[in-house]
Structure formats: C-alpha cells, structure tokens
Design a protein around this motif. Structure first.
Motif, short mmCIF file in Angstrom:
data_model
loop_
_atom_site.label_atom_id
_atom_site.label_comp_id
_atom_site.label_asym_id
_atom_site.label_seq_id
_atom_site.Cartn_x
_atom_site.Cartn_y
_atom_site.Cartn_z
N LEU A 85 0.83 -1.21 0.00
CA LEU A 85 0.00 0.00 0.00
C LEU A 85 0.86 1.26 0.00
O LEU A 85 0.43 2.34 0.42
N SER A 86 2.08 1.13 -0.51
CA SER A 86 2.99 2.28 -0.52
C SER A 86 2.55 3.29 -1.58
O SER A 86 2.17 2.93 -2.68
N THR A 87 2.57 4.56 -1.19
CA THR A 87 2.17 5.62 -2.11
C THR A 87 3.39 6.10 -2.90
O THR A 87 4.52 5.95 -2.45
N PRO A 88 3.14 6.68 -4.07
CA PRO A 88 4.28 7.16 -4.86
C PRO A 88 4.90 8.41 -4.23
O PRO A 88 4.24 9.17 -3.53
N SER A 89 6.17 8.59 -4.50
CA SER A 89 6.85 9.82 -4.08
C SER A 89 6.31 10.95 -4.95
O SER A 89 6.23 10.82 -6.17
N LEU A 90 5.91 12.06 -4.31
CA LEU A 90 5.35 13.18 -5.06
C LEU A 90 5.81 14.49 -4.45
O LEU A 90 5.54 14.76 -3.28
N THR A 91 6.53 15.27 -5.23
CA THR A 91 7.00 16.59 -4.80
C THR A 91 6.57 17.62 -5.82
O THR A 91 7.02 17.58 -6.98
N CYS A 92 5.67 18.51 -5.41
CA CYS A 92 5.19 19.57 -6.31
C CYS A 92 6.24 20.66 -6.43
O CYS A 92 6.89 21.02 -5.45
N GLY A 93 6.35 21.20 -7.63
CA GLY A 93 7.23 22.33 -7.87
C GLY A 93 6.57 23.63 -7.42
O GLY A 93 5.47 23.62 -6.88
N PRO A 94 7.24 24.75 -7.66
CA PRO A 94 6.71 26.05 -7.21
C PRO A 94 5.53 26.50 -8.07
O PRO A 94 5.32 26.01 -9.17
N GLY A 151 -1.32 0.74 -7.74
CA GLY A 151 -2.53 1.56 -7.83
C GLY A 151 -2.69 2.60 -6.74
O GLY A 151 -3.68 3.32 -6.70
N CYS A 152 -1.73 2.73 -5.85
CA CYS A 152 -1.85 3.70 -4.75
C CYS A 152 -1.52 5.10 -5.26
O CYS A 152 -0.74 5.27 -6.20
N THR A 153 -2.13 6.11 -4.63
CA THR A 153 -2.03 7.47 -5.14
C THR A 153 -1.53 8.45 -4.08
O THR A 153 -1.60 8.19 -2.88
N ALA A 154 -1.06 9.57 -4.58
CA ALA A 154 -0.69 10.72 -3.75
C ALA A 154 -1.13 11.96 -4.53
O ALA A 154 -1.22 11.93 -5.76
N THR A 155 -1.44 13.05 -3.83
CA THR A 155 -1.87 14.27 -4.49
C THR A 155 -1.12 15.48 -3.94
O THR A 155 -0.65 15.45 -2.80
N CYS A 156 -1.01 16.49 -4.75
CA CYS A 156 -0.52 17.79 -4.30
C CYS A 156 -1.07 18.85 -5.25
O CYS A 156 -1.62 18.51 -6.30
#
Length: 181
Positions: A85-94, A151-156
């Motif tokens: 159930l690991s979520t993806p790495s997600l880093t939003c830019g400026p 299929g796991c998700t992350a949002t920003c």
C-alpha cells in the motif's frame, strides 16, 4: 483406499490499492474431498472458508486442510498474503504568476519512474497527463500521482496567480516642436 488428497493452497497473493481483497485458489482435488481454510498470522477470511477459493482481505497466512471425506485422511498447505500500500513519491514544484508579458506558465512535479500523473484545473493547455503541464489561467492545479505497480495514489497542488495590471507608460518629459528647433 487410504489415499491422501494432496493439499495445494496455490500461489501467494498481494493486497494493494487495485485490490483490497483477493481470492486464494487451491488446486483442484478429487471428489469426496473437503476444504477448510484457517487464517493465521493476522489473516482474515471474508467468506468461503470451506471452498477452494476463499475471499480474504488482510495480510497473513492461510492454512488449508484438505480432508478425504471417505477415509478421513488429511493434507495441509499454506498460502500467504502480503500488502503493498505504498504511495508514490510526489513533490510539487513552485507556483507561477501569469501576466500580460507571460500569458502561460509551465508547472510540474519531480518525475518518478513507474508513476502516472493526472492534472486538473481550469487552464490546462494540451496534455494533462505528464509530470508537467502548461497553463494559461489562474487556478489551484491539482495532480494525482498513481504508482503503476500497486494503484496507490498521492496528491498535491500548485497555485498559479495572475497579475494583469497595466504598467504606466512613460514617454519622458514633454517637448515642444517648433520651426526653430
């Protein structure tokens, strides 16, 4: 005949964001055979504990007991279920600011292999499924990153503003034009 039906609990399974429960699948056994599954080490059987394919919804191991109903002879095997159930790495830019001189901007996230992206917002120009997008309207743009392996998700979100104020033009001091100058 005291033959034993050999139990085979099937392959191990994985619960993930695509599937919150899985069916175990014991190999077929001869007629006059019963199945009995027991959850061990944290497992949970939702239904079908006396069938070849019980539905389970928790990580753990599942012990299968196969009994020849004519002779009483038994055989055992185990299948285990793990979770991913690991979520993806997600880093939003400026964020960005649109203006009369910069009517579009490119915003994005740090791309990661094995992850897909889906953007939403009012002013997306062109494709909305990459790690970066081009926008032409002020809005709060959201991205959903999906890890393709589970299929796991992350949002920003990234905020884009707009400054359409007009700069005051300055042509310099007034000059008089005459025939003598």
């Amino acid at each position: 005949d005291l033959s034993i039906s050999t139990a085979n609990a099937g392959t191990d399974k994985v619960i993930n964001c695509y599937a919150s429960s899985v069916n175990l699948s014991a190999n077929a056994v001869p007629a006059n055979t019963s199945y009995s599954w027991t959850a061990i080490n944290g497992g949970h059987i939702v239904s079908g504990n006396s069938t070849a394919s019980p539905l389970v919804d928790a990580a753990g191991c599942y012990a299968l007991l196969v009994t020849n109903t004519l002779t009483g002879c038994t055989s055992k095997d185990t299948a285990c279920v793990t979770t991913d159930l690991s979520t993806p790495s997600l880093t939003c830019g400026p964020g960005a600011q649109l203006s009369c001189s910069n009517p579009t901007a490119t915003i994005g996230v740090i791309p990661v292999a094995g992850v897909t992206y889906s953007w939403s917002g009012l002013g997306i120009v062109g494709v909305s499924t990459g790690s970066s997008i081009v926008v032409n309207k002020a809005d709060n743009y959201s991205v959903v990153a999906t890890k393709t392996s589970n299929g796991c998700t992350a949002t920003c979100s990234i905020n884009v503003t707009q400054d359409l104020s007009i700069s005051t033009a300055n042509a310099g001091t007034d000059k008089v034009i005459n025939c003598y100058a």
